[in-house]
Scaffold this motif. Structure first.
Motif, PDB file in Angstrom:
ATOM      1  N   ILE A  45      38.307  27.436  -4.515  1.00 39.78           N
ATOM      2  CA  ILE A  45      37.125  27.430  -5.461  1.00 39.78           C
ATOM      3  C   ILE A  45      36.827  26.073  -5.795  1.00 39.78           C
ATOM      4  CG2 ILE A  45      35.840  28.099  -7.645  1.00 39.78           C
ATOM      5  CD1 ILE A  45      38.026  30.448  -7.510  1.00 39.78           C
ATOM      6  N   SER A  46      35.070  25.848  -5.396  1.00 37.89           N
ATOM      7  CA  SER A  46      34.852  24.449  -5.251  1.00 37.89           C
ATOM      8  C   SER A  46      34.891  23.919  -6.788  1.00 37.89           C
ATOM      9  CB  SER A  46      33.520  24.549  -4.814  1.00 37.89           C
ATOM     10  OG  SER A  46      32.610  25.363  -5.601  1.00 37.89           O
ATOM     11  N   ASP A  59      46.083  19.229  -9.912  1.00 40.00           N
ATOM     12  CA  ASP A  59      44.569  18.632 -10.350  1.00 40.00           C
ATOM     13  C   ASP A  59      43.935  18.060  -9.137  1.00 40.00           C
ATOM     14  OD1 ASP A  59      42.600  16.633 -11.447  1.00 40.00           O
ATOM     15  OD2 ASP A  59      43.433  17.050 -13.334  1.00 40.00           O
ATOM     16  N   TYR A  60      42.622  18.346  -8.925  1.00 41.34           N
ATOM     17  CA  TYR A  60      42.076  18.227  -7.708  1.00 41.34           C
ATOM     18  C   TYR A  60      42.025  16.588  -7.680  1.00 41.34           C
ATOM     19  CZ  TYR A  60      39.832  22.767  -7.461  1.00 41.34           C
ATOM     20  OH  TYR A  60      39.578  24.001  -7.295  1.00 41.34           O
ATOM     21  N   ASP A  61      42.457  15.938  -8.859  1.00 41.03           N
ATOM     22  CA  ASP A  61      42.240  14.286  -8.404  1.00 41.03           C
ATOM     23  C   ASP A  61      43.741  13.931  -8.212  1.00 41.03           C
ATOM     24  OD1 ASP A  61      39.585  13.962  -9.400  1.00 41.03           O
ATOM     25  OD2 ASP A  61      40.267  14.190 -11.600  1.00 41.03           O
ATOM     26  N   SER A 116      33.921  21.840 -10.201  1.00 41.70           N
ATOM     27  CA  SER A 116      32.890  21.836 -11.310  1.00 41.70           C
ATOM     28  C   SER A 116      32.368  20.409 -11.576  1.00 41.70           C
ATOM     29  CB  SER A 116      33.100  22.720 -12.399  1.00 41.70           C
ATOM     30  OG  SER A 116      34.511  22.293 -13.003  1.00 41.70           O
ATOM     31  N   ALA A 125      25.453  32.703  -2.994  1.00 43.14           N
ATOM     32  CA  ALA A 125      24.329  32.740  -3.520  1.00 43.14           C
ATOM     33  C   ALA A 125      24.260  31.820  -4.822  1.00 43.14           C
ATOM     34  CB  ALA A 125      23.699  33.799  -3.616  1.00 43.14           C
ATOM     35  N   LEU A 126      23.094  31.552  -5.517  1.00 43.89           N
ATOM     36  CA  LEU A 126      22.949  31.074  -6.842  1.00 43.89           C
ATOM     37  C   LEU A 126      23.433  32.049  -7.713  1.00 43.89           C
ATOM     38  CD1 LEU A 126      19.531  29.322  -6.721  1.00 43.89           C
ATOM     39  CD2 LEU A 126      21.637  28.283  -6.748  1.00 43.89           C
ATOM     40  N   PHE A 141      35.075  32.290 -12.013  1.00 43.26           N
ATOM     41  CA  PHE A 141      34.949  32.972 -10.685  1.00 43.26           C
ATOM     42  C   PHE A 141      36.535  33.360 -10.483  1.00 43.26           C
ATOM     43  CE2 PHE A 141      35.030  33.479  -6.233  1.00 43.26           C
ATOM     44  CZ  PHE A 141      33.811  33.668  -5.671  1.00 43.26           C
ATOM     45  N   GLY A 178      40.978  26.807  -9.260  1.00 42.71           N
ATOM     46  CA  GLY A 178      40.000  27.434 -10.238  1.00 42.71           C
ATOM     47  C   GLY A 178      40.029  28.558 -10.701  1.00 42.71           C
ATOM     48  N   ALA A 179      41.499  29.052 -10.696  1.00 47.32           N
ATOM     49  CA  ALA A 179      42.059  30.389 -11.266  1.00 47.32           C
ATOM     50  C   ALA A 179      41.607  30.339 -13.093  1.00 47.32           C
ATOM     51  CB  ALA A 179      43.390  30.384 -11.206  1.00 47.32           C
ATOM     52  N   THR A 180      41.467  29.279 -13.728  1.00 45.87           N
ATOM     53  CA  THR A 180      41.211  29.462 -15.120  1.00 45.87           C
ATOM     54  C   THR A 180      39.578  29.342 -15.223  1.00 45.87           C
ATOM     55  OG1 THR A 180      41.326  27.110 -15.065  1.00 45.87           O
ATOM     56  CG2 THR A 180      43.416  28.065 -15.724  1.00 45.87           C
ATOM     57  N   GLY A 181      38.777  29.416 -14.256  1.00 51.54           N
ATOM     58  CA  GLY A 181      37.341  29.456 -14.424  1.00 51.54           C
ATOM     59  C   GLY A 181      36.871  30.844 -14.295  1.00 51.54           C
ATOM     60  N   LEU A 201      46.241  27.938  -9.821  1.00 55.23           N
ATOM     61  CA  LEU A 201      46.278  26.805 -10.303  1.00 55.23           C
ATOM     62  C   LEU A 201      45.596  26.687 -11.668  1.00 55.23           C
ATOM     63  CD1 LEU A 201      47.039  23.891  -8.760  1.00 55.23           C
ATOM     64  CD2 LEU A 201      44.638  23.522  -8.704  1.00 55.23           C
ATOM     65  N   ARG A 244      33.629  15.504  -7.348  1.00 56.25           N
ATOM     66  CA  ARG A 244      34.208  16.585  -6.211  1.00 56.25           C
ATOM     67  C   ARG A 244      34.296  16.440  -4.761  1.00 56.25           C
ATOM     68  NH1 ARG A 244      30.515  21.990  -6.548  1.00 56.25           N
ATOM     69  NH2 ARG A 244      28.775  21.056  -5.984  1.00 56.25           N
TER      70      ARG A 244
HETATM   71  P1  NAP Z   1      33.963  27.213 -13.885  1.00 55.36           P
HETATM   72  O1  NAP Z   1      34.238  28.532 -14.780  1.00 55.36           O
HETATM   73  O2  NAP Z   1      33.297  25.913 -14.510  1.00 55.36           O
HETATM   74  O3  NAP Z   1      35.372  26.939 -13.247  1.00 55.36           O
HETATM   75  C1  NAP Z   1      35.729  25.943 -12.535  1.00 55.36           C
HETATM   76  C2  NAP Z   1      37.111  25.876 -12.478  1.00 55.36           C
HETATM   77  O4  NAP Z   1      37.614  24.845 -11.647  1.00 55.36           O
HETATM   78  C3  NAP Z   1      38.071  25.940 -13.532  1.00 55.36           C
HETATM   79  O5  NAP Z   1      39.099  26.721 -13.275  1.00 55.36           O
HETATM   80  C4  NAP Z   1      38.400  24.419 -13.611  1.00 55.36           C
HETATM   81  O6  NAP Z   1      39.894  24.312 -14.347  1.00 55.36           O
HETATM   82  C5  NAP Z   1      38.674  24.252 -12.172  1.00 55.36           C
HETATM   83  N1  NAP Z   1      38.518  22.557 -11.997  1.00 55.36           N
HETATM   84  C6  NAP Z   1      37.635  21.698 -12.381  1.00 55.36           C
HETATM   85  N2  NAP Z   1      37.905  20.620 -12.211  1.00 55.36           N
HETATM   86  C7  NAP Z   1      39.424  20.793 -11.650  1.00 55.36           C
HETATM   87  C8  NAP Z   1      40.188  19.740 -11.439  1.00 55.36           C
HETATM   88  N3  NAP Z   1      40.086  18.443 -11.346  1.00 55.36           N
HETATM   89  N4  NAP Z   1      41.376  19.948 -10.970  1.00 55.36           N
HETATM   90  C9  NAP Z   1      41.749  21.395 -10.749  1.00 55.36           C
HETATM   91  N5  NAP Z   1      40.881  22.265 -11.148  1.00 55.36           N
HETATM   92  C10 NAP Z   1      39.703  21.825 -11.830  1.00 55.36           C
HETATM   93  O7  NAP Z   1      32.872  27.669 -12.756  1.00 55.36           O
HETATM   94  P2  NAP Z   1      32.829  28.968 -12.160  1.00 55.36           P
HETATM   95  O8  NAP Z   1      31.677  29.597 -12.688  1.00 55.36           O
HETATM   96  O9  NAP Z   1      34.119  29.658 -11.953  1.00 55.36           O
HETATM   97  O10 NAP Z   1      32.369  28.502 -10.649  1.00 55.36           O
HETATM   98  C11 NAP Z   1      33.344  28.506  -9.679  1.00 55.36           C
HETATM   99  C12 NAP Z   1      32.545  27.147  -8.997  1.00 55.36           C
HETATM  100  O11 NAP Z   1      31.395  27.582  -8.164  1.00 55.36           O
HETATM  101  C13 NAP Z   1      32.152  25.860  -9.680  1.00 55.36           C
HETATM  102  O12 NAP Z   1      33.294  25.206  -9.746  1.00 55.36           O
HETATM  103  C14 NAP Z   1      31.188  25.273  -8.871  1.00 55.36           C
HETATM  104  O13 NAP Z   1      31.477  24.575  -7.848  1.00 55.36           O
HETATM  105  C15 NAP Z   1      30.378  26.525  -8.092  1.00 55.36           C
HETATM  106  N6  NAP Z   1      29.315  26.970  -9.031  1.00 55.36           N
HETATM  107  C16 NAP Z   1      28.282  27.835  -8.263  1.00 55.36           C
HETATM  108  C17 NAP Z   1      26.936  28.302  -8.838  1.00 55.36           C
HETATM  109  C18 NAP Z   1      26.192  28.972  -8.049  1.00 55.36           C
HETATM  110  O14 NAP Z   1      25.074  29.308  -8.671  1.00 55.36           O
HETATM  111  N7  NAP Z   1      26.552  29.574  -6.812  1.00 55.36           N
HETATM  112  C19 NAP Z   1      26.905  27.982 -10.229  1.00 55.36           C
HETATM  113  C20 NAP Z   1      28.024  27.223 -11.026  1.00 55.36           C
HETATM  114  C21 NAP Z   1      29.118  26.816 -10.206  1.00 55.36           C
HETATM  115  P3  NAP Z   1      39.634  23.998 -16.000  1.00 55.36           P
HETATM  116  O15 NAP Z   1      39.700  25.446 -16.423  1.00 55.36           O
HETATM  117  O16 NAP Z   1      40.910  23.259 -16.264  1.00 55.36           O
HETATM  118  O17 NAP Z   1      38.569  23.371 -16.529  1.00 55.36           O
END
Ligand code: NAP
Length: 287
Positions: free
Chosen positions: A73-74, A53-55, A76, A143-144, A11, A6-9, A32, A81
């Motif tokens: 990182i969980s 890729d997670y898949d 999305s 948390a949320l 979090f 989840g490095a590109t997301g 990743l 998932r």
């Molecule tokens: P985000 O910006 O959507 O980032 C998700 C990350 O997961 C991105 O790097 C994405 O890659 C990667 N990813 C998704 N599918 C993938 C796959 N098939 N293979 C490899 N990588 C994959 O989410 P965030 O804000 O960083 O949050 C991190 C996580 O927290 C979320 O994914 C979700 O599980 C959880 N979350 C928690 C809350 C809360 O309120 N606590 C709210 C929202 C989400 P790409 O850049 O390629 O898309």
């Protein structure tokens, strides 16, 4: 070597920034990325990247070779998932990853039929599967995100007030930045092996309190109205929201209403070495 999925997301990037600020050399961090195009987003940090890729479990096994700590990182994609997380754990076992730090989800209990079961059960099962794998773990029960609050407050809260069926329920909303800094600290420090942390704000906030703080910050009277949940669903439907999104949003709100997210303990201040951002600070940034 620290590895982040989840490095590109949001979090992941925030955690990478904290790791660098705290003195971890970029050469010791690997992110990743799903493909070369996505990997370009990591160039500015100077860190390494691996494609996976997670898949695709084979890609993950290759990506995880030689790493010491994996920040998992969980995913999305809430519909895919469950299987994706199994792939990550299988790959970590195959690649002999010594320690997984998993961004889990704070909840009151592990009942399988919570108001937000689709989301919660993935995290509960992932925690169990990581323990079963025998790999050293640390669970960050996040948390949320405070950043998710617009989903509950609506796009124009200062004009419309708060209209959300959360009753008197409370949640310890926390900024993603604070949660990412806590993750970075856990990655850098020792002593977090086989621990669960409640990474949640040190206070729980109700929407009454949020309306009061918004009123104080804006100088405008902001009211909180908690409609009947079925009326609320109808309002969202009339506004054109797809059924799946309505189910997601109302599941979270119902969780808040019944206290599923209300915390009686927080580990965040200790992990951060300071107090996390409180609701007033969060709302100031929001406004
Ligand atoms: P985000 O910006 O959507 O980032 C998700 C990350 O997961 C991105 O790097 C994405 O890659 C990667 N990813 C998704 N599918 C993938 C796959 N098939 N293979 C490899 N990588 C994959 O989410 P965030 O804000 O960083 O949050 C991190 C996580 O927290 C979320 O994914 C979700 O599980 C959880 N979350 C928690 C809350 C809360 O309120 N606590 C709210 C929202 C989400 P790409 O850049 O390629 O898309």
């Amino acid at each position: 070597m620290i590895f982040l999925t989840g490095a590109t997301g949001h979090f992941g990037k925030a955690t990478i920034e904290f790791l660098l600020i705290k003195g971890i050399p970029a050469a010791n961090i690997i992110g990743l990325a799903r493909n070369e195009e996505k990997a370009k987003e990591l160039e500015k940090y100077g860190i390494q990247f691996r494609i996976g890729d997670y898949d695709d479990v084979t890609s993950l096994i290759k990506a995880f070779q030689g790493i010491e700590k994996l920040l998992f990182i969980s995913g999305s994609d809430v519909f895919k998932r469950d299987a994706q997380h199994v792939n990550v754990i299988d790959a970590a076992m195959e690649a002999k990853v010594p320690h997984i730090i998993y961004t889990s989800f704070f909840r009151k209990d592990d009942s399988p039929d919570s108001p937000i079961a689709t989301i919660a059960n993935t995290h509960i099962n992932t925690e169990r599967n990581i323990i079963k794998s025998g790999i050293t773990y640390t669970f960050l029960q996040n948390a949320l995100y405070a950043e998710a609050m617009p989903m509950f407050l609506g796009p124009d809260v200062t004009h419309t007030g708060i209209y959300t069926p959360a009753g008197d329920g409370k949640a310890p909303f926390t900024t993603r930045k604070d949660l990412a800094e806590a993750a970075a600290n856990v990655l850098i420090q020792g002593g977090h092996e086989n621990k669960y942390y409640k990474t949640v704000n040190i206070e729980n906030y109700s929407f009454h309190e949020i309306a009061r703080l918004l009123t104080e910050l804006t100088g405008k009277e902001i009211h909180y109205m908690s409609p009947d949940p079925s009326e609320y669903k109808e309002t969202l439907k009339k506004a054109g929201m797809p059924d799946a999104s309505i189910a997601g949003v109302t599941g979270f709100i119902e969780g808040i209403r019944v206290g599923y997210f209300e915390a009686d303990h927080s580990d965040l201040e200790i992990l951060l070495g300071r107090k996390p951002a409180g609701m007033k600070e969060i709302l100031k940034a929001y406004i």
